[in-house]
Design a protein around this motif. Structure first.
Motif, short mmCIF file in Angstrom:
data_model
loop_
_atom_site.label_atom_id
_atom_site.label_comp_id
_atom_site.label_asym_id
_atom_site.label_seq_id
_atom_site.Cartn_x
_atom_site.Cartn_y
_atom_site.Cartn_z
N GLY A 158 -31.89 -11.43 -14.15
CA GLY A 158 -30.65 -11.74 -14.88
C GLY A 158 -30.94 -12.69 -16.04
N TYR A 159 -31.81 -13.64 -15.78
CA TYR A 159 -32.22 -14.60 -16.82
C TYR A 159 -32.90 -13.86 -17.97
CZ TYR A 159 -34.85 -18.48 -18.93
OH TYR A 159 -35.39 -19.40 -19.81
N ARG A 160 -33.81 -12.95 -17.63
CA ARG A 160 -34.48 -12.18 -18.67
C ARG A 160 -33.47 -11.30 -19.44
NH1 ARG A 160 -39.69 -11.14 -20.14
NH2 ARG A 160 -39.94 -9.29 -21.44
N SER A 161 -32.57 -10.68 -18.70
CA SER A 161 -31.55 -9.82 -19.35
C SER A 161 -30.72 -10.63 -20.34
CB SER A 161 -30.58 -9.24 -18.33
OG SER A 161 -31.26 -8.64 -17.28
N LEU A 162 -30.29 -11.81 -19.90
CA LEU A 162 -29.47 -12.66 -20.76
C LEU A 162 -30.26 -13.04 -22.02
CD1 LEU A 162 -26.71 -14.05 -20.96
CD2 LEU A 162 -27.66 -16.02 -19.77
N ARG A 163 -31.53 -13.34 -21.84
CA ARG A 163 -32.40 -13.67 -22.98
C ARG A 163 -32.51 -12.46 -23.92
NH1 ARG A 163 -37.93 -14.37 -23.56
NH2 ARG A 163 -38.56 -13.92 -21.43
N LEU A 164 -32.67 -11.28 -23.37
CA LEU A 164 -32.85 -10.08 -24.20
C LEU A 164 -31.57 -9.66 -24.92
CD1 LEU A 164 -35.25 -7.72 -22.17
CD2 LEU A 164 -35.81 -9.52 -23.81
N THR A 165 -30.42 -10.16 -24.51
CA THR A 165 -29.20 -9.84 -25.26
C THR A 165 -29.22 -10.53 -26.63
OG1 THR A 165 -27.93 -11.75 -24.45
CG2 THR A 165 -27.70 -9.69 -23.21
N GLY A 166 -30.01 -11.61 -26.73
CA GLY A 166 -30.04 -12.38 -27.98
C GLY A 166 -28.77 -13.21 -28.18
N ILE A 167 -28.03 -13.45 -27.13
CA ILE A 167 -26.76 -14.18 -27.24
C ILE A 167 -26.97 -15.60 -27.76
CG2 ILE A 167 -26.79 -15.03 -24.84
CD1 ILE A 167 -23.76 -14.59 -24.76
N ARG A 168 -25.99 -16.05 -28.54
CA ARG A 168 -25.94 -17.47 -28.95
C ARG A 168 -24.59 -18.02 -28.54
NH1 ARG A 168 -27.45 -14.87 -33.51
NH2 ARG A 168 -25.53 -15.43 -34.57
N ASP A 169 -24.51 -19.35 -28.46
CA ASP A 169 -23.26 -19.94 -27.98
C ASP A 169 -22.09 -19.52 -28.87
OD1 ASP A 169 -21.68 -21.40 -26.29
OD2 ASP A 169 -21.94 -23.28 -27.40
N GLY A 170 -21.01 -19.13 -28.25
CA GLY A 170 -19.82 -18.70 -28.99
C GLY A 170 -19.70 -17.19 -29.08
N LYS A 171 -20.81 -16.48 -28.88
CA LYS A 171 -20.76 -15.01 -28.90
C LYS A 171 -20.28 -14.51 -27.54
CE LYS A 171 -22.62 -14.70 -32.99
NZ LYS A 171 -21.82 -14.26 -34.14
N HIS A 183 -23.44 -11.98 -10.69
CA HIS A 183 -22.74 -13.19 -10.26
C HIS A 183 -23.59 -14.43 -10.52
CE1 HIS A 183 -24.76 -13.85 -6.34
NE2 HIS A 183 -24.00 -14.90 -6.17
N LEU A 184 -24.89 -14.24 -10.72
CA LEU A 184 -25.75 -15.35 -11.13
C LEU A 184 -25.76 -15.49 -12.66
CD1 LEU A 184 -28.71 -14.73 -8.66
CD2 LEU A 184 -26.84 -16.37 -8.43
N VAL A 185 -25.76 -14.34 -13.35
CA VAL A 185 -25.76 -14.37 -14.82
C VAL A 185 -24.54 -15.10 -15.35
CG1 VAL A 185 -25.58 -12.96 -16.90
CG2 VAL A 185 -27.18 -12.29 -15.11
N ILE A 186 -23.38 -14.86 -14.75
CA ILE A 186 -22.18 -15.52 -15.26
C ILE A 186 -22.32 -17.04 -15.15
CG2 ILE A 186 -20.80 -15.44 -13.10
CD1 ILE A 186 -18.36 -14.80 -14.83
N GLN A 187 -22.96 -17.50 -14.08
CA GLN A 187 -23.11 -18.95 -13.92
C GLN A 187 -24.08 -19.53 -14.95
OE1 GLN A 187 -23.24 -20.29 -9.64
NE2 GLN A 187 -23.21 -18.10 -9.26
N MET A 188 -25.19 -18.80 -15.22
CA MET A 188 -26.11 -19.35 -16.24
C MET A 188 -25.52 -19.22 -17.63
SD MET A 188 -29.42 -16.82 -15.89
CE MET A 188 -29.22 -15.93 -14.37
N ALA A 189 -24.78 -18.15 -17.90
CA ALA A 189 -24.17 -17.97 -19.21
C ALA A 189 -23.17 -19.10 -19.49
CB ALA A 189 -23.47 -16.61 -19.30
N ARG A 190 -22.39 -19.44 -18.48
CA ARG A 190 -21.38 -20.47 -18.69
C ARG A 190 -22.01 -21.85 -18.91
NH1 ARG A 190 -17.00 -21.23 -15.06
NH2 ARG A 190 -15.94 -22.04 -16.89
N HIS A 191 -23.19 -22.04 -18.35
CA HIS A 191 -23.90 -23.31 -18.52
C HIS A 191 -24.62 -23.36 -19.88
CE1 HIS A 191 -26.21 -26.87 -17.24
NE2 HIS A 191 -27.25 -26.30 -17.80
N GLN A 192 -25.34 -22.30 -20.20
CA GLN A 192 -26.15 -22.31 -21.43
C GLN A 192 -25.31 -22.03 -22.67
OE1 GLN A 192 -29.33 -19.41 -20.19
NE2 GLN A 192 -30.65 -21.03 -20.96
N PHE A 193 -24.24 -21.25 -22.52
CA PHE A 193 -23.42 -20.85 -23.67
C PHE A 193 -21.95 -21.12 -23.33
CE2 PHE A 193 -27.10 -18.03 -23.11
CZ PHE A 193 -27.85 -18.43 -24.21
#
Ligand SMILES: [Zn+2]
Ligand SMILES: [Zn+2]
Length: 344
Positions: A158-171, A183-193
């Motif tokens: 999930g961490y690798r997937s999130l990284r490969l999306t190229g997301i930046r905060d606010g996107k 269910h883990l990705v949503i928790q890291m996304a909310r923390h990092q972005f």
């Protein structure tokens, strides 16, 4: 030692007990390997792909399981990084050549010599297993074994997937499917972005409710239109319909990352609904995510401990491994399923 082994490819719909309990000798670690006494092993959708032959093990019998947490019991003569008694985790990446261009740039997951735990080498549905020391990861002390196990695959990939999306905060981020990884990705996304809204597409009301509890700004069914178009979407389903439906919800220039080792063929004809202007035009991208590199696992474990991420788990005994797999096949999923060897 007790182990649940897979002897042949079969259909889980016809055979609800594909794994057999056997007694095997405790494996002997090679000079660069460690012997791990397994405390917990996560149950992953990839095991279904192995059992049903979509990513078949090269040899049988094989011990499945690639989200292994345990204690170092013995070390080979050349082992330097781990000592007896250390708590380690083993993920899907069992080994890679460490010399090719992919390995040198930290993408050992793409190495031609990539070997997977619990497919190309015996994994964690057993009391003991071995692994090359470079591919064993320290487990942060904040996690129990049962909490750490699902992080090793669902979390790391999930961490690798999130990284490969190229997301930046606010996107904005979309997730299709809301199982062990999402269910883990949503928790890291909310923390990092923290300024990125997360939109979840899931078939069951239970999953949608769970997504909202974890902070999704919106949750709808797979074919629904999200209230706004999204910058990136991660697909964690085994099916094709969510891929086609997700593409219509992408913004121009948006990216869909498919986090699935194999897709099932059942609804492959859904791809015929692909409409170029609606789904792909305006520079939309599709990218798959393959396996995990070593640093995805270690970076994610640190992040998970910092957030902290505590996966929701459902515990099984080794004897009940087949039950866990069948439930996964039937999508009786809330959080992650983990086989426990001791009460830690
Ligand atoms: Zn997995
Ligand atoms: Zn390599």
């Amino acid at each position: 030692m007790k182990a649940m082994v897979l002897n042949e490819i079969c259909s889980l719909r016809e055979n609800k007990r594909p794994l057999k309990m056997v007694d095997l000798p405790i494996p002997v670690p090679g000079e660069n390997e460690i012997l791990v006494k397994v405390s917990a092993c996560g149950v992953c959708h990839t095991e279904l792909d192995e059992i049903e032959g979509r990513t078949p093990p090269p040899e049988f019998p094989v011990v499945l399981g690639h989200q292994v947490v345990g204690k170092v019991e013995k070390v080979g003569g050349k082992v330097r990084k781990h000592k007896i008694g250390d708590r380690v985790g083993i993920a899907w990446i069992f080994s890679a050549c460490r010399k090719c261009s992919f390995c040198l740039e930290g993408n050992e997951n793409l190495c031609e010599d990539f070997k997977a735990t619990g497919r190309d080498a015996n994994g964690g549905y057993a009391e003991y297993t071995t692994v090359p020391e470079d591919f064993a990861h320290k487990i942060p002390s904040s996690f129990s074994a049962v909490e750490a196990a699902p992080l090793l695959c669902a979390g790391a990939i999930g961490y690798r997937s999130l990284r490969l999306t190229g997301i930046r905060d606010g996107k904005t981020l979309g997730l299709t499917g809301f199982g062990a990884s999402a269910h883990l990705v949503i928790q890291m996304a909310r923390h990092q972005f923290p300024n990125s809204g997360v939109f979840v597409f899931a078939r069951s009301e239970g999953e949608r409710q769970f997504a909202k509890e974890l902070g999704a700004v919106w949750a709808g069914d797979t074919e629904e239109k999200s209230p706004e178009r999204l910058n990136c979407i991660i697909d964690t389903t085994p099916a094709w319909k969510p891929v086609v439906e997700a593409l219509k919800n992408l913004k121009s220039g948006g990216r869909l990352v498919i986090n699935a080792i194999r897709k099932e063929d059942r609804d492959k004809d859904y791809l015929l609904r692909l409409d170029y202007p609606k789904h792909l035009w305006l520079e939309k991208e599709i990218k798959s995510v393959a396996n995990v590199a070593s640093k995805d696992v270690s970076e994610f474990l640190d992040l998970a401990s910092e957030i902290p991420i505590k996966p929701e788990v459902q515990k099984f005994t080794l004897q009940d491994a087949n039950k866990a797999l069948v439930e996964l096949k039937e999508r009786k999923v809330r959080g992650a399923k983990v086989i426990m060897f001791e009460m830690t």
